[in-house]
Scaffold this active site. Structure first.
Site, PDB file in Angstrom:
ATOM      1  N   GLY A   9       0.834  -1.215   0.000  1.00 49.54           N
ATOM      2  CA  GLY A   9       0.000   0.000   0.000  1.00 49.54           C
ATOM      3  C   GLY A   9       0.857   1.250   0.000  1.00 49.54           C
ATOM      4  N   SER A  11       1.371   3.337  -2.450  1.00 48.46           N
ATOM      5  CA  SER A  11       1.055   4.352  -3.462  1.00 48.46           C
ATOM      6  C   SER A  11       0.396   5.594  -2.872  1.00 48.46           C
ATOM      7  CB  SER A  11       0.163   3.750  -4.554  1.00 48.46           C
ATOM      8  OG  SER A  11      -1.051   3.306  -3.988  1.00 48.46           O
ATOM      9  N   SER A  12       0.000   5.527  -1.588  1.00 49.68           N
ATOM     10  CA  SER A  12      -0.571   6.741  -0.979  1.00 49.68           C
ATOM     11  C   SER A  12      -0.539   6.664   0.546  1.00 49.68           C
ATOM     12  CB  SER A  12      -2.015   6.964  -1.465  1.00 49.68           C
ATOM     13  OG  SER A  12      -2.895   6.119  -0.782  1.00 49.68           O
ATOM     14  N   ASP A  53      -1.174  -6.727  -6.113  1.00 48.82           N
ATOM     15  CA  ASP A  53      -2.570  -6.714  -5.655  1.00 48.82           C
ATOM     16  C   ASP A  53      -2.664  -7.751  -4.544  1.00 48.82           C
ATOM     17  OD1 ASP A  53      -5.268  -7.063  -5.206  1.00 48.82           O
ATOM     18  OD2 ASP A  53      -5.818  -6.855  -7.316  1.00 48.82           O
ATOM     19  N   SER A 131      -3.202  -2.162  11.965  1.00 46.13           N
ATOM     20  CA  SER A 131      -4.587  -2.319  12.393  1.00 46.13           C
ATOM     21  C   SER A 131      -5.171  -0.925  12.382  1.00 46.13           C
ATOM     22  CB  SER A 131      -4.627  -2.966  13.772  1.00 46.13           C
ATOM     23  OG  SER A 131      -5.940  -3.001  14.277  1.00 46.13           O
ATOM     24  N   TYR A 145     -15.014  -3.428   7.680  1.00 44.87           N
ATOM     25  CA  TYR A 145     -13.712  -2.827   7.965  1.00 44.87           C
ATOM     26  C   TYR A 145     -13.286  -3.219   9.389  1.00 44.87           C
ATOM     27  CZ  TYR A 145      -9.982   0.571   8.679  1.00 44.87           C
ATOM     28  OH  TYR A 145      -8.762   1.151   8.950  1.00 44.87           O
ATOM     29  N   ALA A 147     -14.457  -5.652  11.273  1.00 37.60           N
ATOM     30  CA  ALA A 147     -14.260  -7.110  11.400  1.00 37.60           C
ATOM     31  C   ALA A 147     -12.841  -7.467  10.922  1.00 37.60           C
ATOM     32  CB  ALA A 147     -15.302  -7.861  10.582  1.00 37.60           C
ATOM     33  N   SER A 148     -12.408  -6.841   9.819  1.00 41.28           N
ATOM     34  CA  SER A 148     -11.071  -7.159   9.282  1.00 41.28           C
ATOM     35  C   SER A 148      -9.975  -6.687  10.226  1.00 41.28           C
ATOM     36  CB  SER A 148     -10.890  -6.548   7.886  1.00 41.28           C
ATOM     37  OG  SER A 148     -10.723  -5.141   7.954  1.00 41.28           O
ATOM     38  N   LYS A 149     -10.183  -5.534  10.856  1.00 43.34           N
ATOM     39  CA  LYS A 149      -9.139  -5.000  11.748  1.00 43.34           C
ATOM     40  C   LYS A 149      -9.136  -5.725  13.104  1.00 43.34           C
ATOM     41  CE  LYS A 149      -7.318  -2.046   8.902  1.00 43.34           C
ATOM     42  NZ  LYS A 149      -5.973  -2.248   8.371  1.00 43.34           N
TER      43      LYS A 149
HETATM   44  P1  NDP Z   1      -4.898   5.062   1.616  1.00 47.25           P
HETATM   45  O1  NDP Z   1      -6.235   4.808   0.992  1.00 47.25           O
HETATM   46  O2  NDP Z   1      -4.280   6.399   1.404  1.00 47.25           O
HETATM   47  O3  NDP Z   1      -3.865   3.946   1.143  1.00 47.25           O
HETATM   48  C1  NDP Z   1      -4.220   2.610   1.025  1.00 47.25           C
HETATM   49  C2  NDP Z   1      -3.144   1.871   0.267  1.00 47.25           C
HETATM   50  O4  NDP Z   1      -3.508   0.501   0.164  1.00 47.25           O
HETATM   51  C3  NDP Z   1      -2.942   2.408  -1.145  1.00 47.25           C
HETATM   52  O5  NDP Z   1      -1.569   2.492  -1.416  1.00 47.25           O
HETATM   53  C4  NDP Z   1      -3.578   1.348  -2.022  1.00 47.25           C
HETATM   54  O6  NDP Z   1      -2.877   1.248  -3.242  1.00 47.25           O
HETATM   55  C5  NDP Z   1      -3.353   0.086  -1.176  1.00 47.25           C
HETATM   56  N1  NDP Z   1      -4.273  -0.981  -1.529  1.00 47.25           N
HETATM   57  C6  NDP Z   1      -5.625  -1.001  -1.435  1.00 47.25           C
HETATM   58  N2  NDP Z   1      -6.099  -2.163  -1.920  1.00 47.25           N
HETATM   59  C7  NDP Z   1      -5.030  -2.875  -2.334  1.00 47.25           C
HETATM   60  C8  NDP Z   1      -4.861  -4.148  -2.950  1.00 47.25           C
HETATM   61  N3  NDP Z   1      -5.909  -4.936  -3.261  1.00 47.25           N
HETATM   62  N4  NDP Z   1      -3.610  -4.568  -3.229  1.00 47.25           N
HETATM   63  C9  NDP Z   1      -2.534  -3.786  -2.947  1.00 47.25           C
HETATM   64  N5  NDP Z   1      -2.618  -2.581  -2.386  1.00 47.25           N
HETATM   65  C10 NDP Z   1      -3.861  -2.133  -2.084  1.00 47.25           C
HETATM   66  O7  NDP Z   1      -5.108   4.737   3.149  1.00 47.25           O
HETATM   67  P2  NDP Z   1      -4.198   4.864   4.469  1.00 47.25           P
HETATM   68  O8  NDP Z   1      -2.837   5.285   4.157  1.00 47.25           O
HETATM   69  O9  NDP Z   1      -4.993   5.637   5.402  1.00 47.25           O
HETATM   70  O10 NDP Z   1      -4.239   3.352   4.954  1.00 47.25           O
HETATM   71  C11 NDP Z   1      -3.105   2.555   5.235  1.00 47.25           C
HETATM   72  C12 NDP Z   1      -3.440   1.588   6.348  1.00 47.25           C
HETATM   73  O11 NDP Z   1      -3.651   2.320   7.564  1.00 47.25           O
HETATM   74  C13 NDP Z   1      -4.699   0.771   6.112  1.00 47.25           C
HETATM   75  O12 NDP Z   1      -4.490  -0.565   6.513  1.00 47.25           O
HETATM   76  C14 NDP Z   1      -5.725   1.435   7.001  1.00 47.25           C
HETATM   77  O13 NDP Z   1      -6.740   0.569   7.408  1.00 47.25           O
HETATM   78  C15 NDP Z   1      -4.856   1.900   8.163  1.00 47.25           C
HETATM   79  N6  NDP Z   1      -5.439   2.990   8.949  1.00 47.25           N
HETATM   80  C16 NDP Z   1      -5.623   4.242   8.410  1.00 47.25           C
HETATM   81  C17 NDP Z   1      -6.196   5.253   9.165  1.00 47.25           C
HETATM   82  C18 NDP Z   1      -6.426   6.652   8.647  1.00 47.25           C
HETATM   83  O14 NDP Z   1      -7.046   7.475   9.355  1.00 47.25           O
HETATM   84  N7  NDP Z   1      -5.973   7.000   7.463  1.00 47.25           N
HETATM   85  C19 NDP Z   1      -6.609   5.013  10.551  1.00 47.25           C
HETATM   86  C20 NDP Z   1      -6.386   3.670  10.991  1.00 47.25           C
HETATM   87  C21 NDP Z   1      -5.817   2.714  10.225  1.00 47.25           C
HETATM   88  P3  NDP Z   1      -3.487   0.922  -4.687  1.00 47.25           P
HETATM   89  O15 NDP Z   1      -4.889   1.422  -4.723  1.00 47.25           O
HETATM   90  O16 NDP Z   1      -2.564   1.636  -5.632  1.00 47.25           O
HETATM   91  O17 NDP Z   1      -3.371  -0.568  -4.808  1.00 47.25           O
END
Ligand code: NDP
Length: 270
Positions: A9, A11-12, A53, A131, A145, A147-149
Site C-alpha cells: 500500500g 502508493s498513498s 494486488d 490495524s 472494515y 471485522a477485518s481489523k
Molecule cells: P490510503 O487509501 O491512502 O492507502 C491505502 C493503500 O492501500 C494504497 O496504497 C492502495 O494502493 C493500497 N491498496 C488497497 N487495496 C489494495 C490491494 N488490493 N492490493 C494492494 N494494495 C492495495 O489509506 P491509508 O494510508 O490511510 O491506509 C493505510 C493503512 O492504515 C490501512 O491498513 C488502514 O486501514 C490503516 N489505517 C488508516 C487510518 C487513517 O485514518 N488513514 C486510521 C487507521 C488505520 P493501490 O490502490 O494503488 O493498490
C-alpha cells in the site's frame, strides 16, 4: 548491511510516507501497490517499486519472489495495504465483505506465510501489521472494515507467540485519524451504500463524525515515525498507537463498559 523492507500500500497515505521515510533512513525499501504509475514515481525517493494486488495470490507470490531474488531476504514486512468498506451490514453485498477480508486480512496473512521461511532462517524478522483504533472499537456503518481489523489484531496476538522463538517480532500499529485517501473514498462508499436506505440517519451521523475527525487528522509521517520506532526497538512494544483521537479513544474503550462506551460514541454522531 541495509535491512530490506517490503511496504504494501505504498502508493498513498501511510504506506507512501513510510516507504519514503525508511528509504531516507538507509533501509533498502520495496514499495508495493496496484497503481503502477504511482509507485514508479517513488523511485525518485530511492524506493523500489513493485506492482502488487494483495487480493491475488499469484501477485503476492510474484512480489515476494522478486524481493527475495533481488535482495536475498525480507527483514521487515509492513502489511499496510488496506481499504475501507462502509455501509450497514444489511446493505453491503457479501461479495464486497469477502473482498474486504481478502485485502485487509488474507492478503497480509499470505504475505506473512511467504516471508516467514527466510526470516526464520535468518533468525531475524519484523512483521508490522497495520490495524487501527477500529481494530478495538467497532463503529456502525463499518462492519466489515472493523471485522477485518479486529481479525488482524487477533491474528497478530496469536502469531507473536508462534514466531518469537525464531527471533521474529510481530508489531501492531493502531492509527487514529490520519490524512490519506481512505476517509474520502470511505465517505463516498458509505453514501452510495446506505445513504438512501433505512440506515441513512446513521450514515449521516457517521459522516459527521468522520468530517470532525478529518479536521484533526495527523500527517502520515506521524505514523511512519511510529513504525520506524517499532522496527528499531530492541524490545518492541506489541502495539504502537498514534494519530488523531487514538489514545483517548482506546483508553475509554479499555476502562468503560460496552454500554457506557456506546452511549458516548453515539452522542458524537448527533
Ligand atoms: P490510503 O487509501 O491512502 O492507502 C491505502 C493503500 O492501500 C494504497 O496504497 C492502495 O494502493 C493500497 N491498496 C488497497 N487495496 C489494495 C490491494 N488490493 N492490493 C494492494 N494494495 C492495495 O489509506 P491509508 O494510508 O490511510 O491506509 C493505510 C493503512 O492504515 C490501512 O491498513 C488502514 O486501514 C490503516 N489505517 C488508516 C487510518 C487513517 O485514518 N488513514 C486510521 C487507521 C488505520 P493501490 O490502490 O494503488 O493498490
Amino acid at each position: 548491511m541495509a535491512k530490506t523492507v517490503l511496504v504494501t500500500g505504498a502508493s498513498s497515505g501511510i504506506g507512501k510516507a513510510t516507504a519514503i521515510y525508511l528509504a531516507q533512513n538507509g533501509y533498502n525499501v520495496y514499495g508495493a501497490a496496484r497503481r503502477t504509475e504511482r509507485i514508479q514515481a517513488l523511485k525518485t525517493f530511492g524506493v523500489k517499486p513493485i506492482t502488487l494486488d494483495v487480493s491475488k495470490d499469484e501477485s503476492i507470490s510474484a512480489a515476494i519472489e522478486q524481493v527475495l531474488k533481488e535482495a536475498g531476504s525480507i527483514d521487515v514486512l509492513i502489511n499496510n495495504a488496506g481499504s475501507g468498506s462502509y455501509g450497514a451490514l444489511e446493505d453491503v453485498p457479501i461479495t464486497e465483505a469477502r473482498n474486504q477480508l481478502e485485502v485487509n486480512l488474507f492478503g497480509a496473512a499470505r504475505l506473512i506465510q511467504l516471508a516467514l521461511p527466510k526470516m526464520r532462517e535468518n533468525r531475524y524478522g519484523k512483521i508490522i501489521n497495520l490495524s487501527s483504533v477500529g481494530g478495538k472499537v467497532g463503529l456502525p456503518m463499518g462492519v466489515w472494515y472493523h471485522a477485518s481489523k479486529f481479525a488482524i489484531e487477533g491474528l497478530s496476538d496469536s502469531l507473536r507467540n508462534e514466531v518469537r522463538q525464531f527471533g521474529i517480532d510481530v508489531i501492531v500499529i493502531e492509527p487514529g485519524g490520519t490524512k490519506s485517501e481512505m476517509t474520502t473514498i470511505g465517505s463516498e462508499a458509505l453514501q452510495r451504500t446506505s445513504g438512501d436506505t433505512v440506515y441513512k440517519g446513521l450514515a449521516n451521523g457517521i459522516k459527521k463524525m468522520y468530517t470532525d475527525m478529518e479536521k484533526r487528522a495527523v500527517e502520515p509521517i506521524v505514523i511512519a515515525r511510529l513504525i520506524k520506532k517499532g522496527i528499531e526497538a530492541k524490545h518492541p512494544k506489541t502495539r504502537y498507537i498514534g494519530g488523531a483521537m487514538a489514545k483517548p479513544m482506546l483508553y475509554l474503550r479499555k476502562i468503560l463498559s460496552d454500554k457506557m462506551f456506546d452511549k458516548i460514541l453515539m452522542s458524537q454522531m448527533k
